[in-house]
Design a protein around this motif. Structure first.
Motif, PDB file in Angstrom:
ATOM      1  N   ILE A   1     -13.454  -0.715  39.767  1.00 30.15           N
ATOM      2  CA  ILE A   1     -14.514   0.161  39.256  1.00 30.15           C
ATOM      3  C   ILE A   1     -13.952   1.230  38.320  1.00 30.15           C
ATOM      4  O   ILE A   1     -14.640   1.660  37.388  1.00 30.15           O
ATOM      5  N   GLU A   2     -12.701   1.630  38.508  1.00 31.47           N
ATOM      6  CA  GLU A   2     -12.108   2.646  37.632  1.00 31.47           C
ATOM      7  C   GLU A   2     -12.085   2.171  36.179  1.00 31.47           C
ATOM      8  O   GLU A   2     -12.258   2.969  35.258  1.00 31.47           O
ATOM      9  N   GLY A   3     -11.858   0.889  35.968  1.00 32.11           N
ATOM     10  CA  GLY A   3     -11.874   0.335  34.613  1.00 32.11           C
ATOM     11  C   GLY A   3     -13.250   0.429  33.984  1.00 32.11           C
ATOM     12  O   GLY A   3     -13.387   0.716  32.796  1.00 32.11           O
TER      13      GLY A   3
ATOM     14  N   ASP B   1     -16.288  -2.553  14.468  1.00 29.81           N
ATOM     15  CA  ASP B   1     -15.874  -3.100  15.759  1.00 29.81           C
ATOM     16  C   ASP B   1     -15.207  -1.983  16.553  1.00 29.81           C
ATOM     17  O   ASP B   1     -14.313  -1.304  16.042  1.00 29.81           O
ATOM     18  N   TRP B   2     -15.634  -1.804  17.798  1.00 30.29           N
ATOM     19  CA  TRP B   2     -15.096  -0.723  18.605  1.00 30.29           C
ATOM     20  C   TRP B   2     -13.853  -1.109  19.391  1.00 30.29           C
ATOM     21  O   TRP B   2     -13.209  -0.255  19.983  1.00 30.29           O
ATOM     22  N   GLY B   3     -13.494  -2.372  19.437  1.00 29.03           N
ATOM     23  CA  GLY B   3     -12.226  -2.792  20.030  1.00 29.03           C
ATOM     24  C   GLY B   3     -12.004  -2.373  21.469  1.00 29.03           C
ATOM     25  O   GLY B   3     -10.901  -1.957  21.821  1.00 29.03           O
ATOM     26  N   LEU B   4     -13.024  -2.480  22.296  1.00 28.28           N
ATOM     27  CA  LEU B   4     -12.921  -2.056  23.689  1.00 28.28           C
ATOM     28  C   LEU B   4     -12.528  -3.213  24.603  1.00 28.28           C
ATOM     29  O   LEU B   4     -13.092  -4.303  24.513  1.00 28.28           O
ATOM     30  N   ASP B   5     -11.595  -2.957  25.505  1.00 28.35           N
ATOM     31  CA  ASP B   5     -11.224  -3.967  26.494  1.00 28.35           C
ATOM     32  C   ASP B   5     -12.377  -4.169  27.475  1.00 28.35           C
ATOM     33  O   ASP B   5     -13.085  -3.221  27.828  1.00 28.35           O
TER      34      ASP B   5
ATOM     35  N   ARG C   1     -15.477   2.705  34.770  1.00 28.66           N
ATOM     36  CA  ARG C   1     -15.697   4.135  34.486  1.00 28.66           C
ATOM     37  C   ARG C   1     -14.994   4.545  33.189  1.00 28.66           C
ATOM     38  O   ARG C   1     -15.563   5.283  32.384  1.00 28.66           O
ATOM     39  N   HIS C   2     -13.775   4.074  33.008  1.00 24.81           N
ATOM     40  CA  HIS C   2     -13.021   4.395  31.793  1.00 24.81           C
ATOM     41  C   HIS C   2     -13.760   3.859  30.559  1.00 24.81           C
ATOM     42  O   HIS C   2     -13.930   4.580  29.559  1.00 24.81           O
ATOM     43  N   THR C   3     -14.210   2.621  30.632  1.00 26.37           N
ATOM     44  CA  THR C   3     -14.940   2.018  29.516  1.00 26.37           C
ATOM     45  C   THR C   3     -16.248   2.754  29.266  1.00 26.37           C
ATOM     46  O   THR C   3     -16.600   3.028  28.116  1.00 26.37           O
ATOM     47  N   ARG C   4     -16.949   3.116  30.323  1.00 26.44           N
ATOM     48  CA  ARG C   4     -18.200   3.881  30.195  1.00 26.44           C
ATOM     49  C   ARG C   4     -17.965   5.173  29.420  1.00 26.44           C
ATOM     50  O   ARG C   4     -18.729   5.517  28.507  1.00 26.44           O
ATOM     51  N   ASP C   5     -16.901   5.879  29.766  1.00 23.25           N
ATOM     52  CA  ASP C   5     -16.617   7.160  29.118  1.00 23.25           C
ATOM     53  C   ASP C   5     -16.185   6.979  27.659  1.00 23.25           C
ATOM     54  O   ASP C   5     -16.581   7.765  26.788  1.00 23.25           O
ATOM     55  N   LEU C   6     -15.405   5.937  27.383  1.00 23.40           N
ATOM     56  CA  LEU C   6     -15.038   5.645  25.992  1.00 23.40           C
ATOM     57  C   LEU C   6     -16.281   5.342  25.158  1.00 23.40           C
ATOM     58  O   LEU C   6     -16.412   5.809  24.020  1.00 23.40           O
ATOM     59  N   ILE C   7     -17.187   4.569  25.725  1.00 19.32           N
ATOM     60  CA  ILE C   7     -18.408   4.212  24.999  1.00 19.32           C
ATOM     61  C   ILE C   7     -19.259   5.449  24.751  1.00 19.32           C
ATOM     62  O   ILE C   7     -19.795   5.623  23.661  1.00 19.32           O
TER      63      ILE C   7
END
Length: 135
Positions: free
Chosen positions: A107-109, A96-100, A111-117
């Motif tokens: 949109i910044e959120g 499980d990657w535990g991503l919010d 982008r942040h999630t995109r980069d974490l993934i």
């Protein structure tokens, strides 16, 4: 032989779609990527599509899928941190990657999630190539 990996979320409308997009773009040598949800949803979130396009990944043809739409047996099953228990899907490795979920936020959120993934998919590819995840 490529590892069959599925990224699973509740609606398959944001995080799991981004993960599938990254896996197909940067993991195509070792991954056969899918994504799915546990519940139906009408569309992939437009901001998820937009931020992936910013990174050069075209998700314009993506649509939400259910677990019944992907292979019945997988090598790797990755849940995105949705606090949902998936029906059992035969696999050799689960995490499980535990991503919010950025849905509904700015949109910044996304982008942040995109980069974490992207970082997690890159690490997954390295772990498969090194044999850390035995298949």
């Amino acid at each position: 032989m490529k590892a069959k990996v599925a990224f699973v979320c509740v609606h398959n409308s944001c995080r799991s779609q981004m993960a599938e997009g990254w896996a197909k773009a940067i993991g195509q040598e070792v991954l056969e990527a899918y994504s799915a949800g546990t519940e139906t949803y009408p569309e992939v979130k437009p901001l998820a599509v937009a931020v992936m396009e910013e990174a050069g990944i075209d998700m314009s043809g993506h649509f939400p899928k259910l677990l019944s739409d992907i292979p019945e047996e997988l090598d790797i099953l990755i849940t995105m941190g949705c606090n949902v228990v998936c029906p059992y899907v035969p696999n050799k490795h689960t995490e499980d990657w535990g991503l919010d979920d950025p849905s509904g936020g700015p949109i910044e959120g996304y982008r942040h999630t995109r980069d974490l993934i992207r970082d997690k998919v890159e690490a997954l590819v390295r772990r498969i190539e090194s044999g850390e995840i035995p298949l």
